[in-house]
Design a protein around this motif. Structure first.
Motif, PDB file in Angstrom:
ATOM      1  N   ARG A 210       0.861  -1.179   0.000  1.00 51.22           N
ATOM      2  CA  ARG A 210       0.000   0.000   0.000  1.00 51.22           C
ATOM      3  C   ARG A 210       0.898   1.229   0.000  1.00 51.22           C
ATOM      4  O   ARG A 210       1.787   1.340   0.830  1.00 51.22           O
ATOM      5  CB  ARG A 210      -0.886   0.003   1.237  1.00 51.22           C
ATOM      6  CG  ARG A 210      -1.704  -1.252   1.421  1.00 51.22           C
ATOM      7  CD  ARG A 210      -2.944  -1.279   0.631  1.00 51.22           C
ATOM      8  NE  ARG A 210      -3.918  -0.379   1.243  1.00 51.22           N
ATOM      9  CZ  ARG A 210      -5.069  -0.090   0.702  1.00 51.22           C
ATOM     10  NH1 ARG A 210      -5.401  -0.619  -0.444  1.00 51.22           N
ATOM     11  NH2 ARG A 210      -5.904   0.718   1.284  1.00 51.22           N
ATOM     12  N   ILE A 211       0.655   2.119  -0.945  1.00 51.73           N
ATOM     13  CA  ILE A 211       1.427   3.356  -1.009  1.00 51.73           C
ATOM     14  C   ILE A 211       0.465   4.535  -1.029  1.00 51.73           C
ATOM     15  O   ILE A 211      -0.732   4.377  -1.278  1.00 51.73           O
ATOM     16  CB  ILE A 211       2.342   3.413  -2.261  1.00 51.73           C
ATOM     17  CG1 ILE A 211       1.512   3.418  -3.535  1.00 51.73           C
ATOM     18  CG2 ILE A 211       3.343   2.279  -2.243  1.00 51.73           C
ATOM     19  CD1 ILE A 211       2.306   3.764  -4.773  1.00 51.73           C
ATOM     20  N   ARG A 212       0.989   5.698  -0.770  1.00 43.17           N
ATOM     21  CA  ARG A 212       0.193   6.920  -0.876  1.00 43.17           C
ATOM     22  C   ARG A 212       0.613   7.634  -2.146  1.00 43.17           C
ATOM     23  O   ARG A 212       1.705   8.184  -2.223  1.00 43.17           O
ATOM     24  CB  ARG A 212       0.411   7.814   0.336  1.00 43.17           C
ATOM     25  CG  ARG A 212      -0.175   7.243   1.579  1.00 43.17           C
ATOM     26  CD  ARG A 212      -0.058   8.226   2.726  1.00 43.17           C
ATOM     27  NE  ARG A 212      -0.674   7.690   3.921  1.00 43.17           N
ATOM     28  CZ  ARG A 212      -1.960   7.837   4.200  1.00 43.17           C
ATOM     29  NH1 ARG A 212      -2.746   8.481   3.375  1.00 43.17           N
ATOM     30  NH2 ARG A 212      -2.454   7.324   5.304  1.00 43.17           N
ATOM     31  N   ARG A 213      -0.232   7.609  -3.146  1.00 48.64           N
ATOM     32  CA  ARG A 213       0.040   8.210  -4.449  1.00 48.64           C
ATOM     33  C   ARG A 213      -0.364   9.669  -4.411  1.00 48.64           C
ATOM     34  O   ARG A 213      -1.493  10.005  -4.076  1.00 48.64           O
ATOM     35  CB  ARG A 213      -0.750   7.443  -5.509  1.00 48.64           C
ATOM     36  CG  ARG A 213      -0.767   7.984  -6.870  1.00 48.64           C
ATOM     37  CD  ARG A 213       0.471   7.739  -7.718  1.00 48.64           C
ATOM     38  NE  ARG A 213       1.164   6.490  -7.570  1.00 48.64           N
ATOM     39  CZ  ARG A 213       0.936   5.389  -8.268  1.00 48.64           C
ATOM     40  NH1 ARG A 213      -0.022   5.346  -9.148  1.00 48.64           N
ATOM     41  NH2 ARG A 213       1.676   4.332  -8.099  1.00 48.64           N
ATOM     42  N   THR A 214       0.560  10.561  -4.744  1.00 42.02           N
ATOM     43  CA  THR A 214       0.273  11.983  -4.782  1.00 42.02           C
ATOM     44  C   THR A 214      -0.227  12.351  -6.166  1.00 42.02           C
ATOM     45  O   THR A 214       0.412  12.034  -7.166  1.00 42.02           O
ATOM     46  CB  THR A 214       1.535  12.797  -4.448  1.00 42.02           C
ATOM     47  OG1 THR A 214       2.000  12.410  -3.167  1.00 42.02           O
ATOM     48  CG2 THR A 214       1.240  14.280  -4.449  1.00 42.02           C
ATOM     49  N   LEU A 215      -1.352  13.019  -6.211  1.00 42.70           N
ATOM     50  CA  LEU A 215      -1.932  13.452  -7.479  1.00 42.70           C
ATOM     51  C   LEU A 215      -1.945  14.970  -7.532  1.00 42.70           C
ATOM     52  O   LEU A 215      -2.535  15.622  -6.679  1.00 42.70           O
ATOM     53  CB  LEU A 215      -3.358  12.920  -7.632  1.00 42.70           C
ATOM     54  CG  LEU A 215      -3.486  11.403  -7.659  1.00 42.70           C
ATOM     55  CD1 LEU A 215      -4.935  11.002  -7.642  1.00 42.70           C
ATOM     56  CD2 LEU A 215      -2.795  10.851  -8.877  1.00 42.70           C
ATOM     57  N   ARG A 216      -1.284  15.526  -8.542  1.00 41.73           N
ATOM     58  CA  ARG A 216      -1.234  16.969  -8.767  1.00 41.73           C
ATOM     59  C   ARG A 216      -0.799  17.736  -7.516  1.00 41.73           C
ATOM     60  O   ARG A 216      -1.342  18.788  -7.194  1.00 41.73           O
ATOM     61  CB  ARG A 216      -2.585  17.470  -9.262  1.00 41.73           C
ATOM     62  CG  ARG A 216      -2.961  16.910 -10.608  1.00 41.73           C
ATOM     63  CD  ARG A 216      -4.295  17.443 -11.081  1.00 41.73           C
ATOM     64  NE  ARG A 216      -4.882  16.494 -12.015  1.00 41.73           N
ATOM     65  CZ  ARG A 216      -5.744  15.547 -11.679  1.00 41.73           C
ATOM     66  NH1 ARG A 216      -6.138  15.406 -10.440  1.00 41.73           N
ATOM     67  NH2 ARG A 216      -6.219  14.720 -12.598  1.00 41.73           N
ATOM     68  N   GLY A 217       0.168  17.203  -6.812  1.00 41.53           N
ATOM     69  CA  GLY A 217       0.730  17.893  -5.666  1.00 41.53           C
ATOM     70  C   GLY A 217      -0.041  17.771  -4.375  1.00 41.53           C
ATOM     71  O   GLY A 217       0.378  18.303  -3.362  1.00 41.53           O
TER      72      GLY A 217
END
Length: 127
Positions: A80-87
């Motif tokens: 499980r990762i935390r994906r950053t979207l558009r900052g």
């Protein structure tokens, strides 16, 4: 006032330095990915980058290998990762990491058509 020759020479040096920095970034990415692949399970994209494949074809090849993994029933280790979207908006996403042995099994079923993908397949099979 600088002459045209000196401006041209300065531009040549700047462009050469820029190209050298880019080559260094690519070389470091390949070395880092190769080290990470040896240390444990990694994403399919990391396995492909470790072969030294051009970065513009990595995503397409990884998608193709992901499809082959699904067909073969090979499921990597979930993470499980935390994906950053558009900052912002770090959404939790499930990703899968594959060992070198699993990648070898996936590559055995993979029959690419594009020349770039064939080179990637050969490199992954040799690794």
């Amino acid at each position: 006032m600088a002459s045209a020759n000196s401006r041209r020479a300065a531009a040549l040096i700047r462009n050469r330095a820029r190209a050298n920095r880019e080559q260094g970034r690519v070389r470091r990415a390949v070395i880092t990915a190769a080290r990470r692949v040896r240390s444990g399970p990694r994403s399919l994209a990391t396995h492909i980058i470790a072969t030294g494949a051009p970065l513009d074809v990595v995503a397409g090849a990884a998608d193709a290998l992901r499809t082959q993994a699904r067909k073969a029933g090979i499921r990597g280790r979930a993470a499980r990762i935390r994906r950053t979207l558009r900052g912002h908006a770090r959404r939790v996403v499930t990703v899968y990491r594959y060992t070198a042995e699993q990648v070898a099994q996936i590559v055995a079923n993979y029959k690419p058509r594009k020349a770039e993908y064939k080179a990637i397949r050969a490199a992954l099979a040799a690794a």
